[in-house]
Design a protein around this motif. Structure first.
Motif, PDB file in Angstrom:
ATOM      1  N   VAL A  26       0.936  -1.162  -0.049  1.00  0.00           N
ATOM      2  CA  VAL A  26      -0.020  -0.068   0.081  1.00  0.00           C
ATOM      3  C   VAL A  26       1.008   1.158   0.075  1.00  0.00           C
ATOM      4  O   VAL A  26       2.060   1.341   0.438  1.00  0.00           O
ATOM      5  N   ASP A  27       0.493   2.206  -0.595  1.00  0.00           N
ATOM      6  CA  ASP A  27       1.345   3.510  -0.666  1.00  0.00           C
ATOM      7  C   ASP A  27       1.029   4.305   0.736  1.00  0.00           C
ATOM      8  O   ASP A  27       2.027   4.863   0.999  1.00  0.00           O
ATOM      9  N   LEU A  28      -0.076   4.302   1.334  1.00  0.00           N
ATOM     10  CA  LEU A  28      -0.081   4.836   2.837  1.00  0.00           C
ATOM     11  C   LEU A  28      -1.063   4.194   3.753  1.00  0.00           C
ATOM     12  O   LEU A  28      -2.016   3.605   3.278  1.00  0.00           O
ATOM     13  N   MET A  29      -0.447   4.099   4.965  1.00  0.00           N
ATOM     14  CA  MET A  29      -1.518   3.449   6.172  1.00  0.00           C
ATOM     15  C   MET A  29      -2.094   4.512   7.132  1.00  0.00           C
ATOM     16  O   MET A  29      -1.235   5.323   7.705  1.00  0.00           O
ATOM     17  N   LEU A  30      -3.518   4.633   6.928  1.00  0.00           N
ATOM     18  CA  LEU A  30      -4.071   5.602   7.804  1.00  0.00           C
ATOM     19  C   LEU A  30      -4.689   4.766   9.144  1.00  0.00           C
ATOM     20  O   LEU A  30      -5.530   3.764   8.791  1.00  0.00           O
ATOM     21  N   PHE A  31      -4.285   5.180  10.344  1.00  0.00           N
ATOM     22  CA  PHE A  31      -4.648   4.525  11.333  1.00  0.00           C
ATOM     23  C   PHE A  31      -5.570   5.222  12.120  1.00  0.00           C
ATOM     24  O   PHE A  31      -5.078   6.531  12.722  1.00  0.00           O
ATOM     25  N   THR A  32      -6.716   5.240  12.600  1.00  0.00           N
ATOM     26  CA  THR A  32      -7.767   6.060  13.369  1.00  0.00           C
ATOM     27  C   THR A  32      -7.839   5.743  14.952  1.00  0.00           C
ATOM     28  O   THR A  32      -7.679   4.671  15.200  1.00  0.00           O
ATOM     29  N   LEU A  33      -7.764   6.637  15.561  1.00  0.00           N
ATOM     30  CA  LEU A  33      -8.018   6.602  16.959  1.00  0.00           C
ATOM     31  C   LEU A  33      -9.353   7.401  17.461  1.00  0.00           C
ATOM     32  O   LEU A  33      -9.657   8.138  17.029  1.00  0.00           O
ATOM     33  N   ALA A  34      -9.958   6.371  18.454  1.00  0.00           N
ATOM     34  CA  ALA A  34     -11.030   7.408  19.030  1.00  0.00           C
ATOM     35  C   ALA A  34     -10.692   8.307  19.946  1.00  0.00           C
ATOM     36  O   ALA A  34      -9.215   8.525  20.176  1.00  0.00           O
ATOM     37  N   ALA A  35     -11.323   9.289  20.371  1.00  0.00           N
ATOM     38  CA  ALA A  35     -11.387  10.464  20.976  1.00  0.00           C
ATOM     39  C   ALA A  35     -10.663   9.977  22.535  1.00  0.00           C
ATOM     40  O   ALA A  35      -9.873  10.819  23.036  1.00  0.00           O
ATOM     41  N   ASP A  36     -10.857   8.958  23.091  1.00  0.00           N
ATOM     42  CA  ASP A  36     -10.733   8.592  24.252  1.00  0.00           C
ATOM     43  C   ASP A  36      -9.447   7.550  24.376  1.00  0.00           C
ATOM     44  O   ASP A  36      -8.996   7.352  25.456  1.00  0.00           O
ATOM     45  N   GLU A  37      -8.689   7.391  23.002  1.00  0.00           N
ATOM     46  CA  GLU A  37      -7.688   6.324  23.146  1.00  0.00           C
ATOM     47  C   GLU A  37      -6.281   7.155  23.465  1.00  0.00           C
ATOM     48  O   GLU A  37      -6.422   8.311  23.105  1.00  0.00           O
ATOM     49  N   ASN A  38      -5.439   6.546  23.994  1.00  0.00           N
ATOM     50  CA  ASN A  38      -4.141   7.351  24.294  1.00  0.00           C
ATOM     51  C   ASN A  38      -3.459   7.070  23.165  1.00  0.00           C
ATOM     52  O   ASN A  38      -2.893   5.920  22.645  1.00  0.00           O
ATOM     53  N   ALA A  39      -2.866   8.235  22.976  1.00  0.00           N
ATOM     54  CA  ALA A  39      -1.730   8.176  21.532  1.00  0.00           C
ATOM     55  C   ALA A  39      -0.352   7.478  21.843  1.00  0.00           C
ATOM     56  O   ALA A  39       0.058   6.993  20.926  1.00  0.00           O
ATOM     57  N   ALA A  40      -0.150   7.800  22.958  1.00  0.00           N
ATOM     58  CA  ALA A  40       1.298   6.917  23.357  1.00  0.00           C
ATOM     59  C   ALA A  40       1.124   5.520  22.996  1.00  0.00           C
ATOM     60  O   ALA A  40       2.063   4.628  22.746  1.00  0.00           O
ATOM     61  N   GLU A  41       0.188   4.919  23.599  1.00  0.00           N
ATOM     62  CA  GLU A  41      -0.188   3.475  23.717  1.00  0.00           C
ATOM     63  C   GLU A  41      -0.416   3.037  22.133  1.00  0.00           C
ATOM     64  O   GLU A  41       0.031   1.981  21.740  1.00  0.00           O
ATOM     65  N   ALA A  42      -1.019   3.911  21.433  1.00  0.00           N
ATOM     66  CA  ALA A  42      -1.289   3.575  19.984  1.00  0.00           C
ATOM     67  C   ALA A  42      -0.003   3.588  19.517  1.00  0.00           C
ATOM     68  O   ALA A  42       0.219   2.615  18.437  1.00  0.00           O
ATOM     69  N   ALA A  43       0.983   4.511  19.666  1.00  0.00           N
ATOM     70  CA  ALA A  43       2.346   4.445  18.972  1.00  0.00           C
ATOM     71  C   ALA A  43       3.067   3.229  19.373  1.00  0.00           C
ATOM     72  O   ALA A  43       3.851   2.738  18.451  1.00  0.00           O
ATOM     73  N   GLY A  44       2.927   2.557  20.544  1.00  0.00           N
ATOM     74  CA  GLY A  44       3.853   1.593  21.045  1.00  0.00           C
ATOM     75  C   GLY A  44       3.122   0.317  20.246  1.00  0.00           C
ATOM     76  O   GLY A  44       3.928  -0.557  19.861  1.00  0.00           O
ATOM     77  N   LEU A  45       1.865   0.225  20.151  1.00  0.00           N
ATOM     78  CA  LEU A  45       1.128  -0.971  19.310  1.00  0.00           C
ATOM     79  C   LEU A  45       1.660  -0.945  17.851  1.00  0.00           C
ATOM     80  O   LEU A  45       1.834  -1.872  17.182  1.00  0.00           O
ATOM     81  N   LEU A  46       1.814   0.258  17.286  1.00  0.00           N
ATOM     82  CA  LEU A  46       2.153   0.505  15.849  1.00  0.00           C
ATOM     83  C   LEU A  46       3.651  -0.106  15.679  1.00  0.00           C
ATOM     84  O   LEU A  46       4.060  -0.590  14.851  1.00  0.00           O
ATOM     85  N   ARG A  47       4.404   0.229  16.643  1.00  0.00           N
ATOM     86  CA  ARG A  47       5.847  -0.303  16.775  1.00  0.00           C
ATOM     87  C   ARG A  47       5.981  -1.746  16.859  1.00  0.00           C
ATOM     88  O   ARG A  47       7.073  -2.290  16.327  1.00  0.00           O
ATOM     89  N   GLN A  48       5.218  -2.251  17.688  1.00  0.00           N
ATOM     90  CA  GLN A  48       5.109  -3.593  17.766  1.00  0.00           C
ATOM     91  C   GLN A  48       4.777  -4.455  16.465  1.00  0.00           C
ATOM     92  O   GLN A  48       5.060  -5.447  16.155  1.00  0.00           O
ATOM     93  N   ARG A  49       3.591  -3.926  15.802  1.00  0.00           N
ATOM     94  CA  ARG A  49       2.957  -4.855  14.657  1.00  0.00           C
ATOM     95  C   ARG A  49       3.760  -4.410  13.260  1.00  0.00           C
ATOM     96  O   ARG A  49       3.365  -5.029  12.227  1.00  0.00           O
ATOM     97  N   LEU A  50       4.425  -2.920  13.376  1.00  0.00           N
ATOM     98  CA  LEU A  50       4.862  -2.764  11.880  1.00  0.00           C
ATOM     99  C   LEU A  50       6.300  -2.665  12.125  1.00  0.00           C
ATOM    100  O   LEU A  50       7.019  -2.247  12.884  1.00  0.00           O
ATOM    101  N   ALA A  51       6.902  -2.728  10.670  1.00  0.00           N
ATOM    102  CA  ALA A  51       8.461  -2.561  10.754  1.00  0.00           C
ATOM    103  C   ALA A  51       8.565  -1.166  10.393  1.00  0.00           C
ATOM    104  O   ALA A  51       7.827  -0.162  10.550  1.00  0.00           O
ATOM    105  N   ALA A  52       9.917  -0.650  10.561  1.00  0.00           N
ATOM    106  CA  ALA A  52      10.395   0.828  10.240  1.00  0.00           C
ATOM    107  C   ALA A  52       9.915   1.374   9.041  1.00  0.00           C
ATOM    108  O   ALA A  52       9.218   2.485   9.024  1.00  0.00           O
ATOM    109  N   ASP A  53       9.808   0.566   7.940  1.00  0.00           N
ATOM    110  CA  ASP A  53       9.229   1.041   6.843  1.00  0.00           C
ATOM    111  C   ASP A  53       7.656   1.056   6.639  1.00  0.00           C
ATOM    112  O   ASP A  53       7.129   1.916   6.060  1.00  0.00           O
ATOM    113  N   GLY A  54       7.018   0.480   7.489  1.00  0.00           N
ATOM    114  CA  GLY A  54       5.608   0.675   7.350  1.00  0.00           C
ATOM    115  C   GLY A  54       5.062   1.707   8.469  1.00  0.00           C
ATOM    116  O   GLY A  54       4.301   2.517   8.167  1.00  0.00           O
ATOM    117  N   ILE A  55       5.992   1.956   9.510  1.00  0.00           N
ATOM    118  CA  ILE A  55       5.604   3.313  10.415  1.00  0.00           C
ATOM    119  C   ILE A  55       6.157   4.198   9.369  1.00  0.00           C
ATOM    120  O   ILE A  55       5.365   5.316   9.557  1.00  0.00           O
TER     121      ILE A  55
END
Length: 689
Positions: free
Chosen positions: A633-662
């Motif tokens: 894919v050319d670009l991945m867009l991940f949506t967060l709910a208003a009550d979700e923690n951005a720091a926790e979401a960033a950590g989850l992204l680093r776990q599931r995606l490689a550096a090029d995916g991030i």
């Protein structure tokens, strides 16, 4: 598609006005010098250029044809046809007409046109050729039709106002004279041709009449007025034949009666009824007297008495005479009958001969009628030609020109060129443009450190850069229409209505800004561009974000296809093909998630129909999310709910995606629109990192 630089809310401008103004300010002396040079050249041109005057004469092509007589003209007028009026412009500009004016006005000897100028002085050549001078003269003539009217304007340019007016009027007068001359010439030509034709037509008429007369004589066809036609002769013979037959029948009747009566006394008594004869009457009277005397004598005398014998002898002699007279009358009646029969036979023979001649005359009459028709046609043509010749002879001098001068060219007061009020401002404007161009092109380029190629970082820099790139870019926070507790389909419909209804302009503009920011992060390649839209934990926010981005791309004129991934699709969804989603109105297909399918690739038959493909993948936190499936894919867009923690979401992204995916990932926050801001969209909070 090349990646576009973007600010937080919109595309960058096509050019930096401030930078351009700075370049112009630095080169202000160049701009002023160009303006001064242009004005100096304009003043020099005004000083050395001779003024040119333009005189204009106006003609009206009147389509109405003035008739002084009821005669039809040989050459009709121009007419009211627009094309015919427009063609008169080319007639006035024709070489023949202008050459006549050229020669009449002595243009070949006029220094204004015959002077070769600087070129002839340098080449030491003599005067110009006549054709070159005429072309100079021809370029000074301008003929134009005033719109769709019947008015033609003839203009001429010259260095002298009086000469311009004189030549313009001369061209107009030559044109009007040519029109009148054409009509008179047409009349003269027609008269000459008609005169030559009249003699031949008269000879044809005489020959045709002579042929008719000769044919009548040759076939003995007489004039009906003289009473000598075959039909009149047949009528006369028929009358004579009828009379002869009646006389023959009467003679035959008398002869038959006389033959039947015989020579007896009784027959003699019937003779007066057949034919009148004085001899029979005297013999009958004598016979009656002698018979009476014999009867008296027999009463007195004996039968042998001499008186009785004498009387008997006289009575017998009278009877013999009566018999002889009766036979003579019978022979006379027979002769008359035979003569009448011969007359009837002769008349019948003549009538038969005349009837034979009549049949031959009928065929001759057909030929005679043809000859008469030919003679009549020749006579009719001759009459028409004579009449037309007389009409055209009388039309001389009576035909008026349909071209009327409604505006005589007068010597102009002001020259038409050069005009300082026009030349100086235009020169200043051209100098300004030239100076601005030189100032912009000649100015050194501005430094753009943010766009320059970065230097090769050292090991510490690469570590710091890897830490920075481990955090995906945030595109901000978006408040979408719809109730907070409603389903995703209902909120998508509310969002679509907001796009279409009045008052949703702010929401549409913010959505288009988001689309521009997304496009700015893409690398150019052939369509389609593939975008993954997924949630970190909550799937409805991903559907809302996908619908918002898809509708925004569609509003920007792009063809968008939505691909929904489902672990357990409903029966029939996989083979349904492309359908229109009822909530978003976007073309949609459904695909199943399989672990061994490899990276997602759109079908070849669909790839050429769409510009963007939006993949609605499972949430990042679920086990169905497979990073290998979305590796291309050319670009991945991940949506967060208003009550979700951005720091926790960033950590989850680093776990599931490689550096090029991030590096190919961005985040955005999807919230529900508050009640007090139902008519507006909450502005973006935070800038892209």
């Amino acid at each position: 598609m090349a990646a576009l630089d973007s600010t937080e809310n919109a595309f960058p401008p096509l050019f930096d006005v401030g930078a351009v103004w700075a370049k112009l300010w630095r080169g202000r002396l160049t701009v002023l010098a160009c303006i001064g040079a242009a004005l100096a050249l304009a003043l020099l041109y005004l000083a050395v250029t001779k003024p040119t005057y333009t005189a204009t004469a106006s003609l009206l092509i009147d389509p109405r044809d003035a008739r002084s007589t009821r005669f039809e003209t040989v050459l009709p007028g121009i007419g009211a046809d627009s094309a015919a009026v427009a063609s008169q412009v080319f007639v006035i500009e024709s070489r023949d007409l202008l050459m006549a004016v050229f020669e009449n006005e002595g243009i070949e000897r006029d220094p204004e046109f015959a002077n070769g100028g600087l070129l002839s002085f340098l080449t030491r050549s003599g005067g110009l050729e006549k054709d070159v001078i005429f072309r100079r003269f021809e370029r000074r003539v301008s003929v134009e039709r005033a719109g769709l009217t019947y008015v033609i304007e003839v203009s001429f340019k010259s260095e002298t106002a009086e000469k311009a007016a004189r030549i313009a009027n001369s061209i107009v007068e030559r044109y009007r004279t040519g029109l009148a001359g054409d009509r008179e010439s047409a009349n003269s030509d027609v008269n000459a041709r008609l005169a030559d034709r009249i003699a031949a037509l008269q000879a044809n008429v005489s020959e045709a009449d002579r042929a008719v007369g000769d044919f009548k004589v040759r076939h003995e066809i007489l004039d009906p007025a003289a009473g000598g036609t075959l039909q009149s002769q047949i009528d006369q013979l028929t009358t004579q034949l009828i009379d002869a037959r009646a006389g023959a029948d009467q003679a035959k009747g008398r002869y038959d009666q006389a033959t039947a009566a015989g020579a007896s006394a009784a027959g003699l008594a019937m003779r007066p009824e057949i034919v009148s004869s004085t001899t029979i009457d005297r013999l009958r009277t004598d016979y009656n007297q002698r018979a009476a005397e014999l009867a008296n004598a027999e009463a007195i005398y004996q039968s042998r008495h001499p008186t009785i014998r004498r009387l008997r002898s006289e009575l017998a002699r009278t009877s013999t005479l009566m018999t002889m007279e009766a036979e003579r009358i019978t022979r006379e009646l027979k002769a008359k009958y035979e003569l009448s029969a011969e007359t009837v036979a002769m008349l019948e023979a003549k009538l038969a001969a005349l009837r034979g001649q009549s049949q031959a005359a009928d065929a001759a009459e057909v030929e005679l009628r043809r000859l008469k028709a030919r003679a009549e046609a020749a006579r009719s043509v001759l009459d028409d030609v004579l009449k037309r010749a007389e009409e055209t002879a009388q039309m001389r001098g009576l035909q008026l020109s349909e071209a009327k001068v409604i505006g005589v060219a007068a010597p102009p007061v002001q020259p038409t060129w050069p005009t300082p009020l026009l030349l100086l401002p235009v020169s200043a404007a051209l100098g300004l443009l030239a100076g601005c161009g030189l100032a912009v092109v000649g100015s050194p380029p501005d430094r753009q450190p943010d766009r320059a190629e970065p230097a090769e970082p050292d090991e510490a820099g690469r570590a710091a850069l890897s830490r920075v790139e481990a955090v995906p870019t945030s595109l901000g926070r978006y408040a979408l229409p719809g109730l907070a507790g409603a389903g995703a389909a209902a909120r998508i419909r509310a969002m679509r209505r907001r796009f279409l209804q009045r008052g949703g302009e702010a929401f549409s503009q913010n959505t288009l800004k988001l689309v521009r920011r997304i496009i700015a992060r893409l690398t150019e390649h052939p369509a389609p561009y593939t975008l993954l839209i997924s949630a970190v934990r909550s799937a409805p926010e991903a559907k809302l974000a996908g619908a918002m981005i898809g509708i925004g791309l569609q509003q920007a004129g792009q063809n968008v296809l939505v691909v929904e991934f489902s672990g357990q699709p409903r029966p029939g969804e996989l083979n349904a093909g492309v359908f229109i989603n009822g909530a978003s109105g976007l073309p949609t297909i459904v695909r199943a998630i399989t672990g061994d399918a490899g990276p997602f690739v759109l079908d070849a038959d669909l790839a050429g129909d769409f510009d963007f493909v939006l993949l609605l993948g499972p949430p990042l936190a679920e086990r169905d999310f497979d990073a290998a499936l979305f590796a291309k894919v050319d670009l991945m867009l991940f949506t967060l709910a208003a009550d979700e923690n951005a720091a926790e979401a960033a950590g989850l992204l680093r776990q599931r995606l490689a550096a090029d995916g991030i590096a190919r990932s961005v985040t955005l926050v999807i919230a529900a629109e508050e009640a007090e801001t139902a008519d507006a969209v909450t502005p973006l909070q935070g800038a892209a990192q």
